[in-house]
Design a protein around this motif. Sequence first.
Motif, PDB file in Angstrom:
ATOM      1  N   ASP A 155     -21.287 -29.240 -23.797  1.00  0.00           N
ATOM      2  CA  ASP A 155     -21.387 -30.412 -22.928  1.00  0.00           C
ATOM      3  C   ASP A 155     -22.838 -30.800 -22.660  1.00  0.00           C
ATOM      4  OD1 ASP A 155     -18.668 -30.389 -22.833  1.00  0.00           O
ATOM      5  OD2 ASP A 155     -18.510 -29.685 -20.768  1.00  0.00           O
ATOM      6  N   LEU A 156     -23.747 -29.817 -22.681  1.00  0.00           N
ATOM      7  CA  LEU A 156     -25.140 -30.110 -22.336  1.00  0.00           C
ATOM      8  C   LEU A 156     -25.900 -30.784 -23.482  1.00  0.00           C
ATOM      9  CD1 LEU A 156     -26.149 -27.005 -20.201  1.00  0.00           C
ATOM     10  CD2 LEU A 156     -25.240 -29.230 -19.475  1.00  0.00           C
ATOM     11  N   ALA A 157     -25.276 -30.883 -24.645  1.00  0.00           N
ATOM     12  CA  ALA A 157     -25.905 -31.634 -25.733  1.00  0.00           C
ATOM     13  C   ALA A 157     -26.029 -33.110 -25.377  1.00  0.00           C
ATOM     14  CB  ALA A 157     -25.103 -31.478 -27.019  1.00  0.00           C
ATOM     15  N   ALA A 158     -25.207 -33.570 -24.412  1.00  0.00           N
ATOM     16  CA  ALA A 158     -25.218 -34.983 -24.018  1.00  0.00           C
ATOM     17  C   ALA A 158     -26.262 -35.290 -22.948  1.00  0.00           C
ATOM     18  CB  ALA A 158     -23.838 -35.390 -23.519  1.00  0.00           C
ATOM     19  N   LEU A 159     -27.010 -34.284 -22.487  1.00  0.00           N
ATOM     20  CA  LEU A 159     -28.081 -34.565 -21.539  1.00  0.00           C
ATOM     21  C   LEU A 159     -29.089 -35.521 -22.175  1.00  0.00           C
ATOM     22  CD1 LEU A 159     -28.822 -31.001 -20.102  1.00  0.00           C
ATOM     23  CD2 LEU A 159     -28.030 -32.967 -18.774  1.00  0.00           C
ATOM     24  N   PRO A 160     -29.760 -36.342 -21.365  1.00  0.00           N
ATOM     25  CA  PRO A 160     -30.778 -37.230 -21.931  1.00  0.00           C
ATOM     26  C   PRO A 160     -31.973 -36.439 -22.465  1.00  0.00           C
ATOM     27  CG  PRO A 160     -30.801 -37.323 -19.539  1.00  0.00           C
ATOM     28  CD  PRO A 160     -29.599 -36.509 -19.913  1.00  0.00           C
ATOM     29  N   GLY A 161     -32.617 -36.990 -23.469  1.00  0.00           N
ATOM     30  CA  GLY A 161     -33.779 -36.318 -24.049  1.00  0.00           C
ATOM     31  C   GLY A 161     -34.964 -36.256 -23.110  1.00  0.00           C
ATOM     32  N   ARG A 162     -34.900 -36.941 -21.974  1.00  0.00           N
ATOM     33  CA  ARG A 162     -36.007 -36.924 -21.018  1.00  0.00           C
ATOM     34  C   ARG A 162     -35.833 -35.878 -19.922  1.00  0.00           C
ATOM     35  NH1 ARG A 162     -38.750 -42.791 -20.969  1.00  0.00           N
ATOM     36  NH2 ARG A 162     -37.948 -43.487 -22.970  1.00  0.00           N
ATOM     37  N   VAL A 163     -34.726 -35.152 -19.945  1.00  0.00           N
ATOM     38  CA  VAL A 163     -34.529 -34.117 -18.942  1.00  0.00           C
ATOM     39  C   VAL A 163     -35.626 -33.069 -19.093  1.00  0.00           C
ATOM     40  CG1 VAL A 163     -33.023 -32.655 -20.370  1.00  0.00           C
ATOM     41  CG2 VAL A 163     -32.786 -32.647 -17.882  1.00  0.00           C
TER      42      VAL A 163
END
Length: 397
Positions: free
Chosen positions: A124-132
């Motif tokens: 599920d954490l693959a969907a975090l934004p690249g700016r996190v």
Amino acid sequence: MTRSAPDSCPGVLRLHQAADGPLARIRLPGGAITPDQLRVLAAAADELGNGSIELTSRGNVQLRQMHDAAALAERLEHADLLPAPTHERVRNIVASPLSGRSGGWSDVHPLAAQLDAGLQAAPDLAALPGRVLFTLDDGRGDISGLGGDIGIHATDEAEFALVLAGRDSGARIGADRAVDTMLAAAHSFQRARGEQWRLREVPDGPARILAELALEPTAAPVDFVARHDIPIGWLPQADDRVALGAAVPLGALPARTAEFVAAVEHPILVTPWRSLVVADMDEWTAEQVVRVLAPMGLIFDANSPWLAVTACAGRPGCAKSLTDVRADAADAVASGRVLPVGAPTPELSGVAADQVVVAGRQHWSGCDRQCGRPAGPVTEVVAEAGGYRITGPRADR
């Protein structure tokens, strides 16, 4: 804030089409990179790109003008620099560079590796934004002021403050729970964020995460400030060995210089201040490293004006830039117009590039977007149609 476009942060598998060609960003959790991995990056920069490795403000690296994306991905995968293709853009983890070697309450580098493994293991954490951005501060205060989304800050040898949206939440957690708590906070942020890229953009984001994690503030919050503590020069370690901190002018590390750094065959850390730390050396080795690398352009002098200057990509790398700001900033350093101390520069506009004189920390930008601007007080030198606009440090930034 409502986002009208998806997060477009580049990675290795999704390149950014910059004005000078495709740009790849490679994540280095905790800033750690082995000599062999650095050699792979140097070869890729030389053979597939423009011959330079760019260090970023998150302790990552970028390669520009990548003309063979497939070949780059293959090289990085073999070097274990692309361990989880689905998660590559969310592995933004910065940690106190000298942690475990000099100062601080606790060594956070093992926690950075555990956090990275936990991120990769959570689909599920693959969907975090690249700016996190995840931050791990060993208590010295060098990292927590960078404005991360989710972090920990050591308050003693066994306890951490939970940092949310760049602020101490007041919640305290044991060292044995630190990584699991950060991962749980990441899942909570992903569920709550909607189309937002950063936790600070989510209404009541930190409070919502605390509630979901069943945590409450139990201590007075620690105030974090953006610091510019670049570890430069001779850095004695607690084990009587030596680390060396080297600034990289404007964050651009030539591939040939990178090869010499790798040849030292000691642990390497990329810092969020676009510098390098080479660790675990005896004194004789450290002396030889300085003698070889200083003439190649690396900066071991903590008083060098180069440490006060940052800049965006500028021309030719960015189509929005009005000028080659890196060349202008470099000329300001070379000609002595970057002053170590002095009165704040009054707000000016239309200043010719060769007339810009600024004291202290300064960021040069090719347009009003001011990409790459560091956190904290900094004089802004921004290109306009008729020259540069200079604005002194402001309390609200």
